[in-house]
Design a protein around this motif. Sequence first.
Motif, PDB file in Angstrom:
ATOM      1  N   PRO A  62       0.795  -1.238   0.000  1.00  0.00           N
ATOM      2  CA  PRO A  62       0.000   0.000   0.000  1.00  0.00           C
ATOM      3  C   PRO A  62       0.821   1.279   0.000  1.00  0.00           C
ATOM      4  O   PRO A  62       0.399   2.297  -0.553  1.00  0.00           O
ATOM      5  N   GLU A  63       2.016   1.242   0.608  1.00  0.00           N
ATOM      6  CA  GLU A  63       2.821   2.466   0.649  1.00  0.00           C
ATOM      7  C   GLU A  63       3.266   2.884  -0.753  1.00  0.00           C
ATOM      8  O   GLU A  63       3.435   4.079  -1.029  1.00  0.00           O
ATOM      9  N   THR A  64       3.435   1.924  -1.663  1.00  0.00           N
ATOM     10  CA  THR A  64       3.810   2.275  -3.032  1.00  0.00           C
ATOM     11  C   THR A  64       2.611   2.842  -3.788  1.00  0.00           C
ATOM     12  O   THR A  64       2.778   3.703  -4.660  1.00  0.00           O
ATOM     13  N   ILE A  65       1.422   2.367  -3.466  1.00  0.00           N
ATOM     14  CA  ILE A  65       0.213   2.869  -4.128  1.00  0.00           C
ATOM     15  C   ILE A  65      -0.041   4.313  -3.742  1.00  0.00           C
ATOM     16  O   ILE A  65      -0.394   5.159  -4.580  1.00  0.00           O
ATOM     17  N   ALA A  66       0.137   4.635  -2.466  1.00  0.00           N
ATOM     18  CA  ALA A  66      -0.116   5.998  -1.994  1.00  0.00           C
ATOM     19  C   ALA A  66       0.726   7.005  -2.764  1.00  0.00           C
ATOM     20  O   ALA A  66       0.263   8.104  -3.100  1.00  0.00           O
ATOM     21  N   ASP A  99      -8.113  -0.010  -0.702  1.00  0.00           N
ATOM     22  CA  ASP A  99      -6.912   0.746  -0.330  1.00  0.00           C
ATOM     23  C   ASP A  99      -6.600   1.834  -1.346  1.00  0.00           C
ATOM     24  O   ASP A  99      -6.197   2.953  -0.975  1.00  0.00           O
ATOM     25  N   LEU A 100      -6.784   1.530  -2.631  1.00  0.00           N
ATOM     26  CA  LEU A 100      -6.496   2.553  -3.628  1.00  0.00           C
ATOM     27  C   LEU A 100      -7.513   3.688  -3.556  1.00  0.00           C
ATOM     28  O   LEU A 100      -7.153   4.855  -3.684  1.00  0.00           O
ATOM     29  N   VAL A 101      -8.772   3.346  -3.338  1.00  0.00           N
ATOM     30  CA  VAL A 101      -9.793   4.396  -3.201  1.00  0.00           C
ATOM     31  C   VAL A 101      -9.446   5.305  -2.033  1.00  0.00           C
ATOM     32  O   VAL A 101      -9.513   6.540  -2.143  1.00  0.00           O
ATOM     33  N   ALA A 102      -9.051   4.713  -0.917  1.00  0.00           N
ATOM     34  CA  ALA A 102      -8.685   5.514   0.254  1.00  0.00           C
ATOM     35  C   ALA A 102      -7.474   6.393  -0.039  1.00  0.00           C
ATOM     36  O   ALA A 102      -7.429   7.573   0.354  1.00  0.00           O
ATOM     37  N   ALA A 103      -6.484   5.830  -0.738  1.00  0.00           N
ATOM     38  CA  ALA A 103      -5.289   6.603  -1.073  1.00  0.00           C
ATOM     39  C   ALA A 103      -5.623   7.749  -2.016  1.00  0.00           C
ATOM     40  O   ALA A 103      -5.100   8.864  -1.885  1.00  0.00           O
ATOM     41  N   ALA A 104      -6.502   7.492  -2.981  1.00  0.00           N
ATOM     42  CA  ALA A 104      -6.895   8.531  -3.930  1.00  0.00           C
ATOM     43  C   ALA A 104      -7.606   9.676  -3.214  1.00  0.00           C
ATOM     44  O   ALA A 104      -7.339  10.858  -3.478  1.00  0.00           O
ATOM     45  N   LYS A 105      -8.482   9.330  -2.311  1.00  0.00           N
ATOM     46  CA  LYS A 105      -9.213  10.362  -1.567  1.00  0.00           C
ATOM     47  C   LYS A 105      -8.251  11.191  -0.730  1.00  0.00           C
ATOM     48  O   LYS A 105      -8.326  12.426  -0.702  1.00  0.00           O
ATOM     49  N   ALA A 106      -7.313  10.516  -0.058  1.00  0.00           N
ATOM     50  CA  ALA A 106      -6.345  11.223   0.786  1.00  0.00           C
ATOM     51  C   ALA A 106      -5.452  12.147  -0.026  1.00  0.00           C
ATOM     52  O   ALA A 106      -5.007  13.188   0.469  1.00  0.00           O
TER      53      ALA A 106
END
Length: 298
Positions: A62-66, A99-106
């Motif tokens: 997940p850290e790479t996706i963020a 996780d990607l949706v959350a990262a995109a929103k953040a």
Amino acid sequence: MSVGNDLVLVTGATGKQGGATARRLLAAGRPVRALVRDTESAGAQALAAAGAELARGDFDEPETIAATVEGAGAVFLIPPAAFGPDGWDVELEARRGEDLVAAAKAAGVRQLVFSGIASFEAEAQWGAHGKRRIEDAVRGSGLEWTILRPVRFMENYLAQGLPVDDITAGVHRHLFPADMPIQMIAVDDVAAFAELALTDPARFHGRILELAGDAHTMVAAAAMISAITGHAVTYEELPEDFAADLGGEVLNVYRMTHSGKGWHADIPALREILPTLRTFEQWLTETGAAQLKPILEG
């Protein structure tokens, strides 16, 4: 590095849908950041040559996706499918998308376009649950969103070495009833709908589009392949015990289709949105037959 609200992060960029969408956006002059696991792969390098910015990321890290969503205005989302010997791993697939949706929103992303899987007239335990959970995350994100639900790809006829759907020795084997029209769509047309949604977010916000471009019985489709390629292809309907051997979800699909339940995209309405939506005959004439001939001659 490309930045700004025009930048689209395309996930699954070296796959069918992601690759087709990235290429369409780049051809239209839209900046694209391609999420790839290996920036040196042939697929990734081809995208870079076409003008895409490459971003290394892994849905299971997940850290790479963020990091990949920073500076993007929109995301085309196709998390990797999670399928193994025991069937779909719903938790893993759903977590990847959530996780990607959350990262995109953040990260302040404005828009999400998610491509999942078409719905049956009566849904059951058949592998869609992970994708439906991702849809829930997309709808609940507070961002502009569009959900695409494509049916079976016309390009599936090009597959080789699979238990179903490839053509071997002139025989196309599948679990679908021989006499039931089955909807299908060209991968590039899925990409065309994605491009429309990404180009006009306001028009497509909040829409769930079941996507198909044509429908034929498997027998009729085989006959069409025969006529256009000049190589005889017949259809063989595989039995229920073959479906059972492939797992419970596949068996449920078998039973639903054999009870008359199938995909239900409104093809005329879709053609109003995308007038260039391909029929199976058009796909064969444009690209499919040329790709099928080496397979049929092998």
